[in-house]
Design a protein around this motif. Structure first.
Motif, PDB file in Angstrom:
ATOM      1  N   GLU B  82       0.708  -1.243   0.157  1.00 51.71           N
ATOM      2  CA  GLU B  82       0.350  -0.041  -0.369  1.00 51.71           C
ATOM      3  C   GLU B  82       0.566   1.150  -0.347  1.00 51.71           C
ATOM      4  N   GLY B  85      -1.826   6.620   1.078  1.00 51.09           N
ATOM      5  CA  GLY B  85      -2.887   6.453   1.131  1.00 51.09           C
ATOM      6  C   GLY B  85      -3.669   7.700   1.361  1.00 51.09           C
ATOM      7  N   ASP B  86      -3.437   8.923   1.665  1.00 54.88           N
ATOM      8  CA  ASP B  86      -3.807  10.027   2.343  1.00 54.88           C
ATOM      9  C   ASP B  86      -3.707  11.308   1.465  1.00 54.88           C
ATOM     10  N   ASP B 105      -1.323  18.526  -6.974  1.00 54.72           N
ATOM     11  CA  ASP B 105      -1.724  17.438  -5.513  1.00 54.72           C
ATOM     12  C   ASP B 105      -3.038  16.904  -5.872  1.00 54.72           C
ATOM     13  N   TYR B 181     -10.469   8.941  -8.238  1.00 55.27           N
ATOM     14  CA  TYR B 181     -10.270   9.125  -7.021  1.00 55.27           C
ATOM     15  C   TYR B 181     -11.516   9.113  -6.025  1.00 55.27           C
ATOM     16  N   ARG B 182     -12.664   8.719  -7.302  1.00 57.33           N
ATOM     17  CA  ARG B 182     -13.862   8.049  -6.644  1.00 57.33           C
ATOM     18  C   ARG B 182     -14.622   6.980  -7.040  1.00 57.33           C
ATOM     19  N   PHE B 188     -12.074   5.548  -2.578  1.00 58.45           N
ATOM     20  CA  PHE B 188     -11.532   4.845  -2.352  1.00 58.45           C
ATOM     21  C   PHE B 188     -10.832   4.352  -1.358  1.00 58.45           C
ATOM     22  N   PRO B 189     -10.949   2.519  -0.347  1.00 55.00           N
ATOM     23  CA  PRO B 189     -10.000   2.518   0.856  1.00 55.00           C
ATOM     24  C   PRO B 189      -8.713   2.346  -0.023  1.00 55.00           C
ATOM     25  N   ILE B 190      -8.467   2.086   1.374  1.00 52.48           N
ATOM     26  CA  ILE B 190      -6.478   1.924   1.311  1.00 52.48           C
ATOM     27  C   ILE B 190      -6.351   1.232  -0.034  1.00 52.48           C
ATOM     28  N   GLN B 191      -6.776  -0.528   0.709  1.00 51.01           N
ATOM     29  CA  GLN B 191      -6.528  -1.253  -0.408  1.00 51.01           C
ATOM     30  C   GLN B 191      -6.744  -1.560  -2.075  1.00 51.01           C
ATOM     31  N   ALA B 194      -6.326   4.243  -2.668  1.00 56.43           N
ATOM     32  CA  ALA B 194      -6.731   5.443  -1.907  1.00 56.43           C
ATOM     33  C   ALA B 194      -5.100   6.283  -2.050  1.00 56.43           C
ATOM     34  N   GLU B 222       8.487  -0.337 -22.126  1.00 62.59           N
ATOM     35  CA  GLU B 222       8.721  -0.638 -21.144  1.00 62.59           C
ATOM     36  C   GLU B 222       7.837  -1.547 -19.927  1.00 62.59           C
ATOM     37  N   VAL B 228       7.133  -8.187 -16.392  1.00 63.28           N
ATOM     38  CA  VAL B 228       8.042  -9.346 -16.380  1.00 63.28           C
ATOM     39  C   VAL B 228       8.539  -9.962 -15.220  1.00 63.28           C
TER      40      VAL B 228
END
Lengths: 233, 244
Positions: B82, B85-86, B105, B181-182, B188-191, B194, B222, B228
């Protein structure tokens, strides 16, 4: 009638020992087994849990939770917006706050809240420690160190005793001579076959080395300066 | 003299009658078969979504559900290392073969023209989530803002801890591809990446990088983290381009 020649005492002791060692072995195996049950459950359950780290988080559950509060005015100053949200939700001071567009983010150690100011929708995402597993994994990893190192060592010795004594607990065709030997060979063959099939640690090391050499080669090719343009006639 | 102890099953004939080895094996086999059958029935009965999706066709003429996929209701957590996430520390770098590289940002990202659309996503492991509403900024818009050079052919989505995935320029700048972002009106949850993740819905989902940190335009392809490691370089779900 001739008097029987008495056997020397050492032979009696030897014979007795020969006859009695197996019950003793079983009795100790049983008691050591009882002693080891708690730790075996801890290590086995947490072993299953952390063996699948790629598939889940064995220590925490994450949860989403939604609530609604009064909308927050878009032109409200940031501090006022945070205070309004905190008061409505009954929360303490957050670790950090952030406001962007219609979103107000409140970060706490174990949870994060995103508040949509225009609708008042609050989406809370947090994580809670899993019951039992969090502690079991902590013990399994020996994160606490200190005395647990000695306890874990003692437990390993007990397990070795259980494994070895288990071989000799019963005799006969269900003992080590027949069925026991077959199952013992089968059990030992599994790790041996796996190491042979996978190539073992040497193969893994070789693959890692080759991958890093390949990556370095490719990085070198990317970094190589392009040839200068031909001189204009 | 004490009689030799017999094994339990021989000392208790009624127990022996109930639980001899053959009975045990038979019961175990029957139990396993029952559980397997129940599981299969449960799965078949609960798979209406998949059946329904298989009958649907997309506007481009392709079947809505690519071959070998099964519909589930919500994104499944597929792991990965992860990112922070913030939103506060989020930065998106748009760079590479562009005339004006820039960095955004989170607040700046939200100020750009927004794209909100329903999209289906298909994981290489066989699950699909259909019809979620994704909100974000089109990659095409970021490409235009950066002024992608004519020689650029590929886009590398860069994410936390050095994760990368490569997508052909035309596919990365297709109308449906975005920096999201939504999802369904929620962050989004962190997993699930996010605060911001990529979304390239017409390729297998690993091409939609979680915890996005950069978009790099490149001339030469690449292959990324999974590419890979044996996964397909292109990853078209309808061609089942799972492994290379």
């Amino acid at each position: 009638m001739t008097a029987a020649t008495p056997e020397p005492p050492t032979a009696v002791v030897g014979e007795g020992l020969k006859r009695r060692w197996r019950p003793w072995l079983r009795a100790i195996h049983r008691d050591v087994g009882y002693l080891a049950v708690g730790l075996t459950i801890i290590y086995a359950v947490s072993g299953l849990a952390i063996n699948h780290l790629d598939d889940w988080d064995p220590n925490f559950t994450t949860y989403p939770r939604e609530r609604a509060i009064a909308p927050i005015a878009a032109d409200a100053p940031d501090d006022a917006a945070v205070e309004q949200a905190r008061a409505a939700l009954g929360l303490g001071p957050p670790r950090s706050t952030y406001r962007a567009g219609d979103e107000l983010h409140l970060e706490y150690d174990d949870r994060k809240l995103v508040i949509y100011g225009d609708t008042g929708l609050v989406v809370e995402q947090g994580r809670e420690a899993r019951f039992f597993l969090r502690v079991a994994n902590w013990l399994h990893y020996n994160r606490g160190k200190k005395a647990w190192t000695y306890i874990a060592d003692a437990y390993a010795v007990l397990l070795l005793y259980l494994a070895v004594s288990g071989l000799f607990m019963i005799k006969g065709k269900k003992g080590l001579r027949w069925r026991g030997a077959a199952l013992l060979a089968l059990g030992a063959a599994v790790p041996i076959a796996y190491v042979v099939w996978s190539g073992g640690p040497a193969a893994e090391q070789r693959a890692t080395r080759e991958a890093s050499e390949r990556a370095a080669r490719e990085a070198g090719e990317r970094a190589r300066p392009s040839p200068p343009p031909p001189a204009t006639p | 003299m004490r009689a030799p102890r017999l094994p339990d099953l021989e000392r208790f004939p009624e127990l022996h009658a109930r639980w001899n080895r053959r009975t045990f094996i038979r019961s175990a086999a029957a139990g396993t078969a029952l559980v397997a059958l129940g599981g299969a029935l449960y799965r078949l009965a609960g798979d209406d979504l998949t059946r329904q999706a298989r009958a649907e066709t997309r506007a481009d003429g392709r079947r809505r559900l690519p071959p070998g996929q099964r519909v589930i209701r919500a994104l499944r957590d597929m792991g990965g290392r992860e990112g922070p996430g913030d939103a506060r520390s989020f930065r998106l770098r748009v760079h590479g073969a562009v005339r004006t590289p820039f960095e955004l940002d989170y607040a700046e990202l939200l100020r750009l023209p927004q794209l909100e659309q329903a999209a289906d996503v298909h994981c290489v492991t066989g699950w699909s989530v259909l019809g979620s509403v994704w909100k974000g900024v089109a990659v095409a818009l970021l490409a235009e803002k950066a002024g992608v050079r004519a020689e650029a052919r590929h886009v590398i989505f860069e994410a936390a801890h050095g994760y990368t995935t490569n997508v052909a320029l035309a596919e990365a700048t297709a109308p449906a591809a975005m920096v999201a972002y939504r999802m369904n009106g929620r962050p989004f949850p962190i997993q699930h990446g996010a605060p911001v993740r990529g979304l390239v819905p017409d390729l297998y989902f690993w091409k939609s990088a979680k915890w996005l940190t950069g978009i790099r335009f490149v001339v030469k392809d690449e292959p990324g983290y999974w590419e890979v490691r044996g996964y397909h370089n292109h990853a078209d779900p309808w061609a089942e381009e799972r492994y290379g």
